[in-house]
Scaffold this motif. Structure first.
Motif, PDB file in Angstrom:
ATOM      1  N   MET A  81     -23.471 118.483 -51.171  1.00 45.46           N
ATOM      2  CA  MET A  81     -22.487 117.702 -51.960  1.00 45.46           C
ATOM      3  C   MET A  81     -22.720 116.211 -51.766  1.00 45.46           C
ATOM      4  N   GLN A  82     -22.890 115.526 -52.861  1.00 45.34           N
ATOM      5  CA  GLN A  82     -23.154 114.093 -52.857  1.00 45.34           C
ATOM      6  C   GLN A  82     -22.037 113.380 -53.604  1.00 45.34           C
ATOM      7  N   TYR A  83     -21.983 112.047 -53.426  1.00 47.52           N
ATOM      8  CA  TYR A  83     -21.084 111.259 -54.276  1.00 47.52           C
ATOM      9  C   TYR A  83     -21.581 111.363 -55.715  1.00 47.52           C
ATOM     10  N   PRO A  84     -20.715 111.126 -56.699  1.00 47.32           N
ATOM     11  CA  PRO A  84     -21.208 111.072 -58.083  1.00 47.32           C
ATOM     12  C   PRO A  84     -22.296 109.993 -58.198  1.00 47.32           C
ATOM     13  N   ALA A  85     -23.253 110.218 -59.104  1.00 45.64           N
ATOM     14  CA  ALA A  85     -24.425 109.336 -59.212  1.00 45.64           C
ATOM     15  C   ALA A  85     -24.105 107.842 -59.284  1.00 45.64           C
ATOM     16  N   PRO A  86     -23.141 107.402 -60.113  1.00 44.94           N
ATOM     17  CA  PRO A  86     -22.931 105.948 -60.210  1.00 44.94           C
ATOM     18  C   PRO A  86     -22.567 105.303 -58.875  1.00 44.94           C
ATOM     19  N   ILE A  87     -21.786 105.996 -58.063  1.00 44.25           N
ATOM     20  CA  ILE A  87     -21.402 105.390 -56.783  1.00 44.25           C
ATOM     21  C   ILE A  87     -22.557 105.470 -55.777  1.00 44.25           C
ATOM     22  N   SER A  88     -23.318 106.562 -55.814  1.00 48.43           N
ATOM     23  CA  SER A  88     -24.484 106.666 -54.928  1.00 48.43           C
ATOM     24  C   SER A  88     -25.458 105.534 -55.194  1.00 48.43           C
ATOM     25  N   LYS A  89     -25.673 105.246 -56.470  1.00 48.84           N
ATOM     26  CA  LYS A  89     -26.613 104.177 -56.835  1.00 48.84           C
ATOM     27  C   LYS A  89     -26.116 102.831 -56.338  1.00 48.84           C
ATOM     28  N   LEU A  90     -24.816 102.605 -56.458  1.00 52.85           N
ATOM     29  CA  LEU A  90     -24.242 101.344 -56.018  1.00 52.85           C
ATOM     30  C   LEU A  90     -24.370 101.210 -54.497  1.00 52.85           C
ATOM     31  N   ILE A  91     -24.115 102.326 -53.785  1.00 53.33           N
ATOM     32  CA  ILE A  91     -24.247 102.313 -52.330  1.00 53.33           C
ATOM     33  C   ILE A  91     -25.694 101.987 -51.949  1.00 53.33           C
ATOM     34  N   GLU A  92     -26.644 102.630 -52.633  1.00 52.68           N
ATOM     35  CA  GLU A  92     -28.063 102.326 -52.384  1.00 52.68           C
ATOM     36  C   GLU A  92     -28.365 100.850 -52.614  1.00 52.68           C
ATOM     37  N   GLY A  93     -27.779 100.298 -53.670  1.00 54.92           N
ATOM     38  CA  GLY A  93     -27.983  98.883 -53.989  1.00 54.92           C
ATOM     39  C   GLY A  93     -27.510  97.985 -52.864  1.00 54.92           C
TER      40      GLY A  93
END
Lengths: 198, 198
Positions: free
Chosen positions: A1-13
């Motif tokens: 289970m992961q965060y939804p994609a938009p938030i994962s991408k922001l976290i990566e950023g």
């Protein structure tokens, strides 16, 4: 289970920024979700604009949105002194003091043989070229008081002194408001070495 | 003397984020200037997309880009237990454990009379409404072990118990890997209170 994609991408950023690990990145990302949409848009625009509109001054290599930069373009400033710093942030620190009224030269780095950075990898040639102008009487070396900064200062002094231009270095010593007890040996020995008559 | 406008704006933008002061903000802003343009664009896009595309699940109020969210939509998960948390981040923490297979309900806050936050300011009514469904047998209260979290847990227990649904609370005690010596008195007293047969 992961965060939804938009938030994962922001976290990566956020994690790509220095000193920001996964915990802080996710805290910041969740904060963004709670911000007003206008503020987020403005922040995103600021990021892109800063990257797109800023360049280095063709004279002193300080970051600027106009060329030449405000400092080089200011006719009120003393054109006989150049203060050499490692980084654009150092210009800001010196300007905050509101006492220095000369020019700057940003090297964008310091000589570091350990990291394979030589004089040709920083804006050294550009500085030497500026010194051919007869109005320059003094070069004030304000590189960091680190091994690399000192090496750069030594190199500059050897290069420039033969031309007859004065080369000075910011004083080392106890920081104002500091505690003698906590000063390291090297700083203390420099403070003793540089002691002045009262 | 100020930084050029684009960088000042970026520094201001970073300073709006929690835990980022002027020094860190300017360090981050200068880092952005040294990043590849594509990476900056991607980060800016991630900011805007996260704000635009994410919403709260209409069932459990967890952040999601689809409605209902992946957890509520997963037919493999146990529909008889609802775990109540304060924040979307808490869902992630519980999911990392990979042991809980029930549903969630995100309150988006906790009852805090000091800050004027009552049950009507958080997603409490929505939870009570969900409990009218007969399949729900247990509500596991996983609010933070803080004054507000405890108050919320007490409130939930009083509201839900009369309906016959089981209300449980996460155990308090010594954190695994922690040191007894450093545990505070309240945690220690809760650990003694909750001691179990070996």
């Amino acid at each position: 289970m992961q965060y939804p994609a938009p938030i994962s991408k922001l976290i990566e950023g956020f994690m790509k920024l220095p000193g920001i690990g996964p915990k802080t990145a996710s805290r910041l990302a969740f904060h963004v979700l709670n911000m007003k949409e206008d503020d987020v848009l403005e922040f995103a625009k600021a990021l892109v604009n800063a990257k797109r509109d800023l360049t280095h001054c063709s004279v002193c290599y300080y970051i600027t949105d106009k060329d030449p930069c405000l400092i080089c373009d200011d006719s009120q400033r003393d054109r006989s002194v150049i203060c050499v710093v490692e980084d654009s942030k150092d210009v800001m620190a010196l300007e905050k003091m509101q006492e220095y009224r000369g020019q700057y030269h940003v090297l964008h780095g310091a000589i570091s043989p350990m990291d394979g950075i030589g004089p040709e990898d920083i804006r050294m040639a550009e500085l030497i070229k500026r010194l051919q102008d007869d109005t320059i009487k003094e070069v004030m070396v304000a590189t960091n008081p680190s091994i690399e900064g000192e090496a750069t200062a030594m190199y500059l002094s050897r290069m420039i002194k033969p031309t007859g231009i004065r080369v000075t270095r910011l004083a080392h010593g106890l920081p104002v408001g500091g505690d003698l007890e906590y000063a390291d040996e090297v700083t203390l020995s420099r403070a003793v070495e540089g002691r002045r008559e009262l």
